[in-house]
Write a protein that holds these residues in place. Structure first.
Motif, PDB file in Angstrom:
ATOM      1  N   UNK A  22       0.766  -1.369   0.106  1.00 51.69           N
ATOM      2  CA  UNK A  22      -0.083   0.187  -0.005  1.00 51.69           C
ATOM      3  C   UNK A  22       0.937   1.256   0.045  1.00 51.69           C
ATOM      4  N   UNK A  23       1.868   1.011   0.793  1.00 50.02           N
ATOM      5  CA  UNK A  23       2.791   2.336   0.912  1.00 50.02           C
ATOM      6  C   UNK A  23       3.275   2.645  -0.653  1.00 50.02           C
ATOM      7  N   UNK A  29       1.476   6.672  -6.739  1.00 54.97           N
ATOM      8  CA  UNK A  29       0.382   7.421  -7.279  1.00 54.97           C
ATOM      9  C   UNK A  29       0.432   8.972  -6.873  1.00 54.97           C
ATOM     10  N   UNK A  30       1.226   9.422  -5.622  1.00 48.83           N
ATOM     11  CA  UNK A  30       1.535  10.745  -5.527  1.00 48.83           C
ATOM     12  C   UNK A  30       2.793  11.411  -5.919  1.00 48.83           C
ATOM     13  N   UNK A  35       2.362  10.046 -11.289  1.00 49.57           N
ATOM     14  CA  UNK A  35       0.830  10.535 -10.851  1.00 49.57           C
ATOM     15  C   UNK A  35       0.821  12.041 -10.518  1.00 49.57           C
ATOM     16  N   UNK A  36       0.380  12.181  -9.281  1.00 49.24           N
ATOM     17  CA  UNK A  36      -0.109  13.708  -9.119  1.00 49.24           C
ATOM     18  C   UNK A  36       0.727  14.654  -8.614  1.00 49.24           C
ATOM     19  N   UNK A  37       1.979  14.159  -8.525  1.00 54.43           N
ATOM     20  CA  UNK A  37       3.010  15.199  -8.120  1.00 54.43           C
ATOM     21  C   UNK A  37       2.992  15.840  -6.884  1.00 54.43           C
ATOM     22  N   UNK A  38       2.272  15.169  -5.788  1.00 52.82           N
ATOM     23  CA  UNK A  38       2.098  15.580  -4.439  1.00 52.82           C
ATOM     24  C   UNK A  38       3.482  15.284  -3.825  1.00 52.82           C
ATOM     25  N   UNK A  39       4.156  14.409  -4.220  1.00 54.26           N
ATOM     26  CA  UNK A  39       5.610  14.271  -3.472  1.00 54.26           C
ATOM     27  C   UNK A  39       6.784  14.529  -4.534  1.00 54.26           C
ATOM     28  N   UNK A 211      17.177   7.006 -20.650  1.00 55.13           N
ATOM     29  CA  UNK A 211      16.736   8.392 -21.077  1.00 55.13           C
ATOM     30  C   UNK A 211      15.626   9.076 -19.925  1.00 55.13           C
ATOM     31  N   UNK A 212      15.113   8.084 -19.329  1.00 53.00           N
ATOM     32  CA  UNK A 212      13.958   8.446 -18.547  1.00 53.00           C
ATOM     33  C   UNK A 212      14.361   9.413 -17.546  1.00 53.00           C
ATOM     34  N   UNK A 213      13.462  10.561 -17.109  1.00 53.99           N
ATOM     35  CA  UNK A 213      13.899  11.477 -16.353  1.00 53.99           C
ATOM     36  C   UNK A 213      14.083  10.799 -14.777  1.00 53.99           C
ATOM     37  N   UNK A 214      14.754  11.416 -14.013  1.00 50.58           N
ATOM     38  CA  UNK A 214      14.920  10.959 -12.706  1.00 50.58           C
ATOM     39  C   UNK A 214      13.421  10.826 -11.832  1.00 50.58           C
ATOM     40  N   UNK A 215      12.546  11.581 -12.187  1.00 53.57           N
ATOM     41  CA  UNK A 215      11.101  11.547 -11.652  1.00 53.57           C
ATOM     42  C   UNK A 215      10.660  10.072 -11.906  1.00 53.57           C
ATOM     43  N   UNK A 216      10.990   9.460 -12.965  1.00 50.84           N
ATOM     44  CA  UNK A 216      10.679   8.096 -13.389  1.00 50.84           C
ATOM     45  C   UNK A 216      11.542   7.340 -12.690  1.00 50.84           C
ATOM     46  N   UNK A 217      13.032   7.452 -12.733  1.00 53.89           N
ATOM     47  CA  UNK A 217      13.669   6.378 -12.445  1.00 53.89           C
ATOM     48  C   UNK A 217      13.867   6.242 -10.907  1.00 53.89           C
ATOM     49  N   UNK A 218      13.460   7.417 -10.027  1.00 53.82           N
ATOM     50  CA  UNK A 218      13.287   7.328  -8.671  1.00 53.82           C
ATOM     51  C   UNK A 218      12.179   6.546  -8.341  1.00 53.82           C
ATOM     52  N   UNK A 219      11.089   6.281  -8.955  1.00 51.55           N
ATOM     53  CA  UNK A 219      10.052   5.458  -8.662  1.00 51.55           C
ATOM     54  C   UNK A 219      10.533   3.864  -9.023  1.00 51.55           C
ATOM     55  N   UNK A 220      11.198   3.729 -10.158  1.00 59.66           N
ATOM     56  CA  UNK A 220      11.930   2.391 -10.306  1.00 59.66           C
ATOM     57  C   UNK A 220      12.619   1.706  -9.103  1.00 59.66           C
TER      58      UNK A 220
END
Lengths: 409, 246
Positions: A22-23, A29-30, A35-39, A211-220
Motif C-alpha cells: 500500500x505504501x 500515485x502521489x 501521478x499527481x506530483x504531490x511528492x 533516458x527517462x527522467x529522474x522523476x521516473x527512475x526514482x520510482x523504479x
C-alpha cells in the motif's frame, strides 16, 4: 499445529507485506513521475533509501535480535554492496560519454584508447588513469551484480570464520566488527585504494543508457527497494521460523547448551553472519544509486552503531520492529538534519536541530533501553494484549546477548 | 558387560590446583552409575572433560567400540558421537515452547543446511509427543518453557537428552531443588533411561542415590576413593572419613 503453512503460522508477515504494498502504491500515485506530483522526486528518493535502510535493519535484527551477535560492522557490508554496483554505473556511464565524444574524431578510437580515456575520466581526480585490478569486471553488469552479494559475503565469511572459530563473543566481537569497518573505511580513504579515495564514486543516480527522467527512475528504484525489502523480509522470517530459528535463538540465549545438543554453534553463527552481510550488500546496492554518491565516510564506525540504535528503538528480535525503527529514526533524522525543523530560540541560546538531533537520538536510545526495552514494536503487544512475563528479573538465558526479561512476551 | 566409556589416567590442573588427579574408571553399556563426593571432588570437572568443555592436561577418554579418544574433540562432535549432558541448573531454552525445545534435541542431522530445510516428519512429531508424555509434560507442549516450574524444567531437560538418543547420559544433580514427589518421578525416568543406555548421575543427596539402586563411585580430591554398591562404599572407613563423617 505444526503442518500449517509458513504464512499461516506468521500472520504478521502478510500484514507487513500488505502495508509495504500500500505504501509503495501510494507513493507511486502521489509521485511526480507517475501521478499527481504531490511528492517531490527528492522525497521519493528519500523514501526509497529508507526502504533500503529498513532492509539492512532487518539483517541487523537477524544477527543481533535473533542470533545474539551484536555486530557493529554491518554498514561495511552495506557500503561494499554500494561500491560494487557503483563501479559498474560509473564505468558504463563514463564509457558512453567517452565513446560519444570520441565518435566525433576523424580517426575512430581503438578499444584501448577508449579504455584509457575512461580511466582518465574516472581516476583523474586521484591523479591516475590506470584501472586498478579491482575494476577488472567493472564493464560487466552481471559480474558486478554477483559481486554485490559475493564481496560482502566473502568478507563476512573470512572475518566471521576467524572470529567465531576463536570463540570471540560479546563485547569483544562488537569491538572487532567496529575495527573491521573502521579499517575498511580508512583503507578506502586512500587514493591508491582503487576506489577514488575520499571522492568515492559519484553520479550513480544516472542509469547508463536510460533516458527517462529522474522523476521516473526514482520510482523504479522505489519499487526495486520495496521488492528487495519484501523478499528480504520473507527470507528472514522463513529463516527464523522452524528449527533453524530455534537453534539460532538458542545460541542467543545459551550457546553452551546448544553445543551440548550437538550443534556446531560456530558454523551457525558464521552462516548467519554471512547471510546478513549478503542482505546488507543488496540493500547497499539499491541505496547508493538513489543517494547518487558513495564515499568511505559512509562506512565509518558510527554508521553501524546507528544501525544498532534503529533496531533497538524499533524492538529487537522482531523483524517488523527493525523495519519500523529504521524507517522512523532515519526519516525523523532526515527531517532534523535537513534543516527543516525550526530552531528553538531560548533567548540565551538557540537550539539548532542540525547539531542537537544526535543528542536527542542518543537520549531516546538510552530511554528506550531503560524503560521500553521492547521498543516501538512492543506497542503491538499492548494491542494484542499479550501479558508481560514475570520472571522475577531473570533473563531468558545466561549469555550476554540473551533475551532480557523485559523483552519477553 | 562391554565398556562404553573408559576414563584413563586423566589429570587436570586449574591455576596450579589439581582438580583431577590420575582419574580412571569405566562405564559399561546400559549401566546406571552414581558418582558421589564432597564439594571440589572433581565431579563436575569430570563431566566437563568427557563432554569436551575442558581439556585435560593428560590422559585419555576412550569411547565406544571404535575406541575413539574424545580428548581434543569439540563439544558438538562429542554430543553427536552420543554423549548427552544435563546441567546442574535446569537449562532449557526458556524463550521457546516445550515442543520447540524437544524438536531441537531430536536425533536428526545437525548441519546448518539440513536444519534450515528440515521439516518435521510424522515420526518426529509422534516422538515429541511420546517424549512429552514420558516426562509428564504432554499437556504443556505449546507452553513457553520459561513458564514451567523448576521441576518441570528439569524433566524437560531430561526429555531433551532422551530425544538426543545418547548412548551415555551424564546427569548433574538432577534432584536439586525438587519436591519429594518430583524426586520419585525423576528416579523413575532415570532408571527407565538406563535400561537402554548408560546413565551417570552426579549427586549429593544420599537418599536419592539409594533409590537409584546402582553401583556408586566415590570421588575425592580428583580421584576414585571407592567403588561398589552404596552399602559397600558407605561402610568404607575412608569414605566415612572424607565424606559422610562431616
Amino acid at each position: 499445529m505444526k503442518n500449517r503453512s509458513f504464512i499461516a503460522r506468521n500472520p504478521s508477515i502478510l500484514v507487513f507485506l500488505a502495508c509495504l504494498g500500500i505504501f509503495t502504491l501510494a507513493v507511486t500515485i502521489a509521485s511526480e513521475g507517475f501521478g499527481l506530483g504531490l511528492i517531490s522526486t527528492s522525497f521519493v528518493k528519500t523514501l526509497g533509501k529508507t526502504l533500503c535502510l529498513c532492509l539492512v535493519a532487518v539483517a541487523m535484527d537477524l544477527i543481533w535480535g535473533y542470533c545474539g551477535i551484536l555486530s557493529l560492522g554491518h554498514f561495511a557490508f552495506f557500503g561494499l554492496g554500494g561500491y560494487m554496483i557503483g563501479m559498474w554505473l560509473m564505468y558504463e556511464r563514463t564509457r558512453l560519454i567517452v565513446t560519444e565524444s570520441m565518435a566525433a574524431q576523424e580517426i575512430p578510437p581503438t578499444p584501448q584508447e577508449v579504455v584509457d580515456a575512461i580511466g582518465t575520466q574516472i581516476f583523474g581526480v586521484v591523479g591516475s588513469s590506470e584501472f586498478p585490478l579491482i575494476w577488472s569486471f567493472a564493464h560487466s553488469l552481471t559480474v558486478q551484480l554477483i559481486l554485490v552479494v559475493a564481496v560482502p559475503g566473502l568478507l563476512a565469511l573470512v572475518f566471521g570464520w576467524l572470529a567465531f572459530r576463536s570463540r570471540v563473543a560479546g563485547v569483544y566481537l562488537s569491538i572487532l566488527t567496529q575495527a573491521m569497518t573502521l579499517a575498511l573505511a580508512l583503507y578506502l580513504f586512500q587514493n591508491d585504494s582503487g576506489l577514488r579515495g575520499n571522492n568515492g564514486l559519484s553520479g550513480l543516480q544516472n542509469l547508463p543508457g536510460v533516458t527517462a527522467s529522474q522523476d521516473v527512475v526514482s520510482i523504479w528504484f522505489l519499487w526495486a527497494s520495496a521488492l528487495a525489502l519484501a523478499l528480504g523480509y520473507l527470507l528472514s522470517a522463513w529463516v527464523v521460523s522452524g528449527k533453524f530459528g530455534s537453534v539460532i535463538r538458542g545460541i542467543r540465549d545459551n550457546e553452551a547448551r546448544v553445543r551440548f545438543l550437538g550443534y556446531s554453534v560456530e558454523t551457525y553463527k558464521l552462516a548467519m553472519f554471512t547471510l546478513t552481510a549478503c542482505i546488507a550488500g543488496i540493500a547497499g546496492a539499491l541505496y547508493y544509486p538513489q543517494a547518487g554518491i558513495i564515499n568511505p565516510a559512509e562506512i565509518a564506525p558510527i554508521a553501524s552503531i546507528y544501525l544498532a540504535v534503529w533496531v533497538a528503538i524499533g524492538g529487537r528480535g522482531r523483524l517488523y520492529g527493525a523495519v519500523i525503527g529504521a524507517a522512523l529514526v532515519s526519516l525523523v533524522s532526515t527531517y532534523f538534519t535537513g534543516g527543516q525543523a525550526p530552531d528553538i530560540p531560548l533567548g540565551f541560546y538557540t537550539i539548532s536541530w542540525v547539531d542537537w538531533w544526535t543528542v536527542l537520538l542518543g537520549l531516546t536510545f538510552v530511554l528506550v533501553t531503560l524503560f521500553a526495552p521492547k521498543g516501538i514494536g512492543g506497542l503491538f503487544d499492548l494491542v494484542a494484549q499479550r501479558a508481560a512475563p514475570d520472571r522475577h528479573g531473570a533473563d531468558y538465558g545466561p549469555d550476554k546477548g540473551a533475551k532480557r526479561e523485559e523483552e519477553g512476551q | 558387560m562391554s565398556t562404553l566409556l573408559e576414563v584413563n589416567g586423566i589429570s587436570v590442573t586449574f591455576d596450579g590446583y589439581k582438580a583431577i588427579r590420575n582419574l580412571s574408571f569405566n562405564i559399561g553399556e546400559a549401566e546406571l552409575r552414581a558418582i558421589i563426593g564432597p564439594n571440589g571432588a572433581g565431579k563436575t570437572t569430570f563431566m566437563d572433560i568427557v563432554t569436551g568443555k575442558t581439556k585435560p592436561d593428560e590422559g585419555k577418554v576412550i569411547w565406544g567400540e571404535m575406541s575413539r579418544n574424545l580428548v581434543g574433540m569439540n563439544e558438538a562432535r562429542i554430543a553427536q558421537a552420543g554423549i548427552g549432558r544435563k546441567f546442574q541448573k535446569p537449562t532449557v531454552f526458556e524463550d521457546q515452547s516445550v515442543r520447540e525445545n524437544l524438536t531441537m534435541a531430536l536425533q536428526n542431522k545437525r548441519g546448518w543446511s539440513s536444519v534450515l530445510f528440515w521439516k518435521p516428519s510424522k515420526a518426529d512429531q509422534n516422538r515429541v509427543v511420546e517424549l512429552a508424555a514420558e516426562i509428564g509434560l504432554a499437556d504443556e507442549l505449546e507452553r513457553t518453557s520459561g513458564e514451567l516450574s523448576h521441576g518441570q524444567k528439569q524433566w524437560l531437560e531430561i526429555g531433551m537428552l532422551l530425544a538426543q538418543e545418547p548412548r551415555l547420559l551424564l546427569v548433574d544433580e538432577p534432584a536439586a531443588g525438587m519436591t519429594l514427589a518430583e524426586r520419585e518421578h525423576t528416579t523413575d525416568i532415570l532408571k527407565e533411561a538406563a535400561k537402554t543406555r548408560a546413565v551417570v548421575v552426579v549427586e549429593h543427596d544420599m537418599e536419592f542415590v539409594r533409590r537409584l539402586e546402582c553401583k556408586v563411585t566415590v570421588l575425592h580430591e580428583g580421584s576414585v576413593l571407592a567403588e561398589g554398591s552404596l552399602d559397600h562404599v558407605t561402610s568404607n572407613p575412608e569414605v566415612i572419613e572424607v565424606y559422610l563423617g562431616r
